[in-house]
Design a protein around this motif. Structure first.
Motif, PDB file in Angstrom:
ATOM      1  N   THR A 103       0.829  -1.213   0.000  1.00  0.00           N
ATOM      2  CA  THR A 103       0.000   0.000   0.000  1.00  0.00           C
ATOM      3  C   THR A 103       0.863   1.262   0.000  1.00  0.00           C
ATOM      4  N   ASN A 104       0.484   2.191  -0.876  1.00  0.00           N
ATOM      5  CA  ASN A 104       1.118   3.515  -0.969  1.00  0.00           C
ATOM      6  C   ASN A 104       2.576   3.492  -1.442  1.00  0.00           C
ATOM      7  N   SER A 105       3.070   2.344  -1.848  1.00  0.00           N
ATOM      8  CA  SER A 105       4.427   2.302  -2.411  1.00  0.00           C
ATOM      9  C   SER A 105       4.376   2.809  -3.841  1.00  0.00           C
ATOM     10  N   PRO A 106       5.274   3.708  -4.219  1.00  0.00           N
ATOM     11  CA  PRO A 106       5.162   4.352  -5.533  1.00  0.00           C
ATOM     12  C   PRO A 106       5.532   3.423  -6.685  1.00  0.00           C
ATOM     13  N   PRO A 107       4.787   3.468  -7.777  1.00  0.00           N
ATOM     14  CA  PRO A 107       5.252   2.817  -9.008  1.00  0.00           C
ATOM     15  C   PRO A 107       6.543   3.497  -9.457  1.00  0.00           C
ATOM     16  N   ILE A 108       7.368   2.768 -10.174  1.00  0.00           N
ATOM     17  CA  ILE A 108       8.637   3.315 -10.666  1.00  0.00           C
ATOM     18  C   ILE A 108       8.643   3.250 -12.188  1.00  0.00           C
ATOM     19  N   TYR A 164      -2.876   3.694 -10.831  1.00  0.00           N
ATOM     20  CA  TYR A 164      -2.467   3.145  -9.535  1.00  0.00           C
ATOM     21  C   TYR A 164      -2.786   4.056  -8.337  1.00  0.00           C
ATOM     22  N   ASN A 165      -3.220   5.285  -8.629  1.00  0.00           N
ATOM     23  CA  ASN A 165      -3.615   6.228  -7.575  1.00  0.00           C
ATOM     24  C   ASN A 165      -2.463   6.574  -6.624  1.00  0.00           C
ATOM     25  N   VAL A 166      -1.242   6.477  -7.095  1.00  0.00           N
ATOM     26  CA  VAL A 166      -0.051   6.862  -6.338  1.00  0.00           C
ATOM     27  C   VAL A 166       0.904   7.570  -7.298  1.00  0.00           C
ATOM     28  N   LEU A 167       1.475   8.691  -6.886  1.00  0.00           N
ATOM     29  CA  LEU A 167       2.438   9.379  -7.746  1.00  0.00           C
ATOM     30  C   LEU A 167       3.688   8.508  -7.916  1.00  0.00           C
TER      31      LEU A 167
END
Length: 350
Positions: A71-76, A103-106
């Motif tokens: 959870t909340n780990s950023p895509p790279i 993914y709803n994460v920056l």
């Protein structure tokens, strides 16, 4: 310094796999060991935390996207870019926005610049990071959590020193040096550089076999579709209905092959594509038989009667088998090579 393996010394990448080429970059970016190396350096993740994700949801595919279920780990987002300029930066921003939507994460962006970069852009938009002096960073917190850049000049001091290369510097130096063999790399003695070439040894030969397989399959598709067009041209004036029948079969065949390719792209797989099913193409035996109105009626009548006997979802394999066993349907069923083609004919005639 450990002694280098003889097989690694003798290994040389083929021309189409030269470091810095799109094909090699993307293949190497899919290797689990490479993914672990990059993600551990950027976010201190453990091995196996991140995996490569499909990139075909983007308008223009980037080189690699790594994601995790945490959870909340950023895509790279990983990009190998020959020239970094404002056009590329805008494209990279569009990747970030699409990844955020999915993914709803920056995301974190890492760009390895292999050839050149716009000097005005470097001077005015990128600054050295405190944590990694060899890494440049641009402020763009609206679209990305971090936006990093590695260039020939940014890694030069570390590459020219006697210090061991950090994983990211080793990866950048591998692609920037463009040396097909380890002996031509100025840091051939570094463990992380050796890892890059070992990974290439693992997939380069296999990919060559797979590429031949793909080309063979593509050649077969071309031959099959050429033959189908030839039949259409032949019958266009003599029997337009038959020409249309060939055209429909050809459309189904090419659509099925396109779906196979889409499936491979979606999975991110690098396995060979299987041979297309030529049963979707109308056979020459079928070409010699005209489809009379009475035969059309026979198909509709046979299927409708079977439906009244068996309620529920139609079992087309059983229907096809029953038609093959029915003497009155013998000539009609000879036109179809499998249950799917018989099913499609029924719905076209209905």
């Amino acid at each position: 310094m450990t002694e280098i393996d003889t097989d690694l010394l003798e290994f040389k990448l083929p021309k189409h796999h030269k470091p810095g080429s799109d094909r090699l970059s993307r293949l190497l970016a899919l290797q689990p060991e490479f993914i672990d190396l990059v993600t551990a350096a950027l976010v201190d993740s453990t091995a196996g935390t991140y995996n490569a994700a499909p990139t075909n949801f983007l308008d223009k595919e980037c080189d690699a996207i790594y994601v995790t279920r945490l959870t909340n780990s950023p895509p790279i987002i990983l990009e190998f870019q020959a020239r970094v300029d404002m056009n590329f930066i805008h494209r990279a921003f569009s990747y970030c926005m699409e990844v955020y939507k999915k993914y709803n994460v920056l995301p974190i962006v890492l760009v390895i610049n292999t050839v050149e970069a716009d000097r005005f852009l470097l001077v005015n938009k990128f600054k050295s990071t405190e944590t990694w002096p060899y890494m440049l960073e641009m402020e763009c917190s609206v679209v990305a959590k971090r936006f990093y850049l590695l260039t020939r000049n940014s890694i030069k001091d570390l590459v020219d020193s006697d210090e061991p290369l950090t994983p990211l510097v080793a990866a950048a130096h591998f692609f920037i040096s463009r040396s097909p063999s380890i002996i031509g790399n100025s840091r051939w003695d570094d463990e992380n550089i050796r890892l890059m070439y070992r990974l290439c040894m693992k997939f380069a030969g296999q990919d060559g076999v797979q590429e031949v397989s793909r080309l063979d399959t593509l050649k077969r598709v071309c031959i099959d579709t050429h033959d189908q067009f030839e039949k259409i041209v032949k019958w266009a004036r003599l029997d337009p209905a038959k020409a249309a029948w060939y055209a429909l079969a050809g459309m189904e065949y090419t659509a099925k092959t396109a779906r196979q390719i889409d499936d491979l792209l979606s999975s991110g797989a690098i396995t060979p594509m299987g041979d297309p099913d030529t049963e979707d193409l109308v056979s020459d035996t079928l070409a010699r038989k005209s489809q009379k109105e009475t035969e059309k009626a026979a198909i509709l009548d046979f299927v409708e009667k079977l439906k009244t006997k068996h309620r529920g979802r139609m079992n087309w394999a059983a229907c096809f088998g029953a038609a093959a066993d029915e003497s009155s349907m013998a000539e009609v069923i000879a036109r179809y090579s499998n249950p799917d083609s018989f099913k499609r004919a029924y719905y076209r005639l209905k």
